[in-house]
Enzyme design. Structure first.
Site, short mmCIF file in Angstrom:
data_model
loop_
_atom_site.label_atom_id
_atom_site.label_comp_id
_atom_site.label_asym_id
_atom_site.label_seq_id
_atom_site.Cartn_x
_atom_site.Cartn_y
_atom_site.Cartn_z
N LYS A 124 3.86 -7.08 111.57
CA LYS A 124 2.98 -8.16 111.17
C LYS A 124 3.20 -8.52 109.70
CE LYS A 124 0.73 -8.01 115.18
NZ LYS A 124 1.43 -6.89 115.81
N LYS A 159 -5.98 -9.99 113.67
CA LYS A 159 -5.21 -9.01 114.44
C LYS A 159 -4.93 -7.77 113.61
CE LYS A 159 -1.01 -11.76 113.54
NZ LYS A 159 0.11 -12.50 114.20
N ARG A 209 9.75 -16.50 120.98
CA ARG A 209 10.50 -15.30 120.60
C ARG A 209 11.96 -15.71 120.39
NH1 ARG A 209 10.18 -9.94 121.28
NH2 ARG A 209 8.25 -10.31 120.12
N ARG A 224 6.60 -18.31 125.03
CA ARG A 224 5.61 -17.61 125.85
C ARG A 224 4.31 -18.41 125.82
NH1 ARG A 224 6.62 -12.35 122.48
NH2 ARG A 224 6.61 -14.04 120.96
N ARG A 232 -3.43 -16.28 123.57
CA ARG A 232 -2.29 -15.40 123.33
C ARG A 232 -1.18 -15.73 124.32
NH1 ARG A 232 -4.96 -9.77 124.36
NH2 ARG A 232 -5.69 -11.02 126.12
N ASP A 272 8.93 -14.10 115.83
CA ASP A 272 8.02 -14.96 116.58
C ASP A 272 7.66 -16.17 115.74
OD1 ASP A 272 8.11 -13.12 118.60
OD2 ASP A 272 6.16 -12.21 118.14
N GLU A 280 5.62 -13.21 113.22
CA GLU A 280 5.91 -11.78 113.30
C GLU A 280 7.40 -11.55 113.16
OE1 GLU A 280 4.31 -9.46 116.47
OE2 GLU A 280 2.31 -10.36 116.36
N ASN A 282 9.64 -8.55 114.68
CA ASN A 282 9.59 -7.37 115.55
C ASN A 282 10.88 -6.57 115.42
OD1 ASN A 282 7.06 -7.86 117.47
ND2 ASN A 282 8.04 -9.82 117.05
#
Length: 315
Positions: A124, A159, A209, A224, A232, A272, A280, A282
């Site tokens: 994050k 979050k 993504r 997504r 979400r 993301d 984000e 990842n």
């Protein structure tokens, strides 16, 4: 090459969609020898980083996709590469594993993603390295400051810094009667930092993504899309995955980050993007290999295997 994967228990992996399994299958197709171990199988003994490794064979059958031998102790430096794919939470056990893998790295084995780089890039908080691509964001555990941020922006997302798959992510409005209890819950009564970001309505068009592999940008993303009534887009939260070519803004962000992250030893990264904003970075176990390949024909696992081979043997 001898390649070991550190993953969650093999019976828990869903072979029909798991990116680690896609990686394994492509490496096996090329004739490389595979091994599997879990985080608990790592150990330090008599000056050496070792592990309880199981020789692994993979098949094309998603229901009966692997065979493993009995575990054998082996020095990790005897391997050519170790692929760290343990899912979060990124807790202290995860940190301890990176210490041990760093010792194996010093002894000569290639470890991806690089242990120090995993530690340095909270999934994050890492976006703060690239403020030119961020939405308005606050990281704090101070409820008063968080409240001011909510009042200023009116509609935000709260979050935790250590979650995955959309867990414990809340959308909070200025007039939400539950805003205080949400902040208290996510921050554990102000004892841990949380991230608060201005809500991006473009989430309804998909949380994209984008995969970066060996410094290269995969030309398709997986958008997504949240299910009805959700904010979400995570697949684990019921989102629907739709592969798309990268937009000009997607590519701008991805091409800015890819060489920087690869220089740090991050072989596989999933960034993301919502709308035009990076949300984000990842680095632990990025997914979406299978969905992108199935929907576009672009072989993401092949790109991974090519990048790994170049990194290990220079070919």
């Amino acid at each position: 090459m001898d390649v070991a994967f550190i993953v969650d228990p093999l019976p828990e992996l869903k072979a029909y969609k798991d990116s680690s399994v896609a990686m394994m299958r492509e490496l096996a197709r090329r004739g490389h020898r595979l091994f599997a171990l879990e985080q608990r199988d790592l150990l330090w003994d008599e000056g050496r980083a070792t592990g309880r490794l199981r020789a692994l064979e993979v098949t094309a059958d998603d229901h009966d996709w692997y065979r493993v031998d009995a575990p054998l102790r082996r020095e990790l430096a005897s391997l050519d590469a170790i692929i760290m794919r343990k899912d979060p939470p990124f807790d202290m056990e995860y940190v301890y594993s990176t210490y041990l893998l760093e010792a194996a790295q010093r002894a000569g084995v290639h470890v991806f993603n690089r242990p120090q780089a995993i530690r340095d890039n909270n999934e994050k908080f890492a976006i703060t390295r690239f403020p030119q691509f961020m939405a308005p964001t606050l990281v704090s555990r101070d409820s008063a400051l968080i409240g001011e941020f909510i009042d200023r922006h009116g509609d935000v997302v709260v979050k935790p810094l250590d979650g995955m798959g959309g867990t414990s992510i809340f959308r909070v409005g200025e007039s939400d009667p539950n805003r205080n209890v949400i902040v208290e819950t996510v921050s554990r009564d102000g004892t841990t930092m949380v991230m608060v970001q201005r809500y991006l309505p473009e989430i309804m068009e998909g949380d994209k993504r984008i995969l970066l592999i060996g410094g290269e940008v995969v030309p398709y993303c997986l958008a997504r899309i949240p299910k009805p009534g959700e904010t979400r887009g995570n697949l684990a939260a019921g989102g629907r995955g739709e592969a798309r070519p990268l937009s000009a803004r997607d590519r701008e962000i991805a091409e800015a980050l890819a060489p920087i992250l690869w220089r740090e030893g991050l072989l596989v990264v999933g960034i993301d993007v919502i709308g035009s904003c990076l949300t984000e970075v990842n680095v632990t176990s990025p997914t979406c290999f299978v969905e992108i390949t199935q929907q576009t024909g672009f072989d993401v696992a092949r790109l991974f295997a090519d990048a790994l081979t170049r990194a290990v043997v220079g070919q």
